[in-house]
Design a protein around this motif. Structure first.
Motif, mmCIF file in Angstrom:
data_model
loop_
_atom_site.group_PDB
_atom_site.id
_atom_site.type_symbol
_atom_site.label_atom_id
_atom_site.label_comp_id
_atom_site.label_asym_id
_atom_site.label_seq_id
_atom_site.Cartn_x
_atom_site.Cartn_y
_atom_site.Cartn_z
ATOM 1 N N ALA A 30 -13.156 -2.972 3.956
ATOM 2 C CA ALA A 30 -12.630 -2.772 4.448
ATOM 3 C C ALA A 30 -11.048 -1.566 3.169
ATOM 4 C CB ALA A 30 -11.760 -3.003 5.811
ATOM 5 N N GLU A 31 -11.116 -2.832 2.033
ATOM 6 C CA GLU A 31 -10.050 -1.529 1.191
ATOM 7 C C GLU A 31 -10.875 -1.112 0.337
ATOM 8 O OE1 GLU A 31 -7.274 -1.982 -1.291
ATOM 9 O OE2 GLU A 31 -7.348 -3.282 0.260
ATOM 10 N N TYR A 32 -12.041 -1.020 0.126
ATOM 11 C CA TYR A 32 -12.330 0.454 -0.433
ATOM 12 C C TYR A 32 -12.695 1.702 0.767
ATOM 13 C CZ TYR A 32 -15.838 3.872 -1.979
ATOM 14 O OH TYR A 32 -16.408 5.517 -2.773
ATOM 15 N N GLN A 33 -12.305 1.596 1.689
ATOM 16 C CA GLN A 33 -12.451 2.714 2.422
ATOM 17 C C GLN A 33 -10.911 2.964 3.252
ATOM 18 O OE1 GLN A 33 -14.817 4.397 3.771
ATOM 19 N NE2 GLN A 33 -16.655 3.216 3.491
ATOM 20 N N SER A 34 -9.964 1.748 3.458
ATOM 21 C CA SER A 34 -8.822 1.852 2.629
ATOM 22 C C SER A 34 -8.032 3.324 1.502
ATOM 23 C CB SER A 34 -7.644 1.186 2.587
ATOM 24 O OG SER A 34 -6.609 1.559 2.672
ATOM 25 N N GLN A 35 -8.919 2.373 0.471
ATOM 26 C CA GLN A 35 -7.964 3.392 -0.866
ATOM 27 C C GLN A 35 -9.193 4.984 -0.406
ATOM 28 O OE1 GLN A 35 -5.947 2.513 -3.227
ATOM 29 N NE2 GLN A 35 -5.589 0.304 -2.482
ATOM 30 N N ALA A 37 -9.476 6.597 1.803
ATOM 31 C CA ALA A 37 -8.579 7.947 2.863
ATOM 32 C C ALA A 37 -7.265 7.310 2.195
ATOM 33 C CB ALA A 37 -7.974 6.550 4.133
ATOM 34 N N LYS A 38 -6.302 6.490 1.083
ATOM 35 C CA LYS A 38 -4.810 7.279 0.971
ATOM 36 C C LYS A 38 -5.363 8.040 -0.243
ATOM 37 C CE LYS A 38 -1.347 4.511 -1.822
ATOM 38 N NZ LYS A 38 -0.625 3.178 -3.023
ATOM 39 N N ARG A 41 -5.307 11.349 1.634
ATOM 40 C CA ARG A 41 -4.646 11.570 1.721
ATOM 41 C C ARG A 41 -3.063 11.955 0.382
ATOM 42 N NH1 ARG A 41 -4.452 7.240 4.824
ATOM 43 N NH2 ARG A 41 -2.826 5.634 3.394
#
Length: 211
Positions: A30-35, A37-38, A41
């Motif tokens: 989840a942390e990888y996907q969050s980074q 995605a950031k 953006r």
């Protein structure tokens, strides 16, 4: 060191630290996907701001054709002038890919450091580091037409500089977000040139602009 150089060095280190952190993450986490995605953006916001500042015009260029390279009907040359240039990803070759990726045939180490040439005469609109695009150069060719050259290993031009068609403006690299990721054992992995054409603030398929 000038204030500008100091800021650039600090940004380069920040980008390197972020990339090192991301490379160590599990791609399914989840942390990888969050980074990721950031970063996406931030990339979209960066591009949006660039497009808002771009001039509008007829959407064609008046190029001198003074270079010694094949020129397209729209007045541009291929930014990589080597006999073994290949397209590794075309316009929308994958999701949201708004450009053309060029490499030279063979291992990525064969592509790293190759000369990147201005596709047409113009003025450097920006030349800077970005998290995702790495070292990237924009050239304003007039009449609302711009080109971008991203993931460079080194830039040879600066904002406001006049350039001629065929002039070497940077070297191919793997800065920013590339795949595969560079590693200690393969520091040139992912090396390629991401090339874009913008017309009146919107990216268009570069293929018709090239020979």
């Amino acid at each position: 060191m000038s204030t500008l150089d100091s800021k650039q060095s600090a940004l380069e280190q920040k980008v390197a630290n972020l990339n090192n952190y991301i490379y160590k993450l599990d791609e399914n986490s989840a942390e990888y996907q969050s980074q990721i995605a950031k970063i996406e953006r931030e990339k979209e916001e960066y591009d949006r701001k660039k497009s808002e500042e771009m001039e509008n015009g007829s959407g064609s260029i008046n190029n001198s054709g003074s270079s010694n390279y094949p020129v397209s009907s729209k007045g541009m040359i291929c930014p990589l002038q080597y006999p073994n240039v290949v397209i590794s990803a075309g316009w929308y070759g994958y999701a949201n890919h708004k450009g053309i990726d060029f490499t030279t045939a063979g291992a990525t180490g064969n592509t790293y450091g190759k000369e990147i040439r201005a596709a047409a005469d113009g003025v450097v609109y920006s030349a800077e580091m970005h998290y995702s695009w790495g070292y990237n150069v924009y050239i304003n060719h007039g009449n609302g037409v711009y080109t971008r050259y991203a993931h460079c290993s080194k830039m040879l031009v600066s904002k406001g500089q006049t350039v001629k068609q065929g002039q070497v403006i940077a070297y191919v690299g793997n800065t920013g977000n590339v795949s595969p990721k560079p590693t200690a054992s393969n520091p040139h992995a992912g090396a390629h040139l991401h090339f874009e054409v913008w017309v009146n603030g919107t990216r268009v398929n570069p293929a018709p602009w090239l020979p």
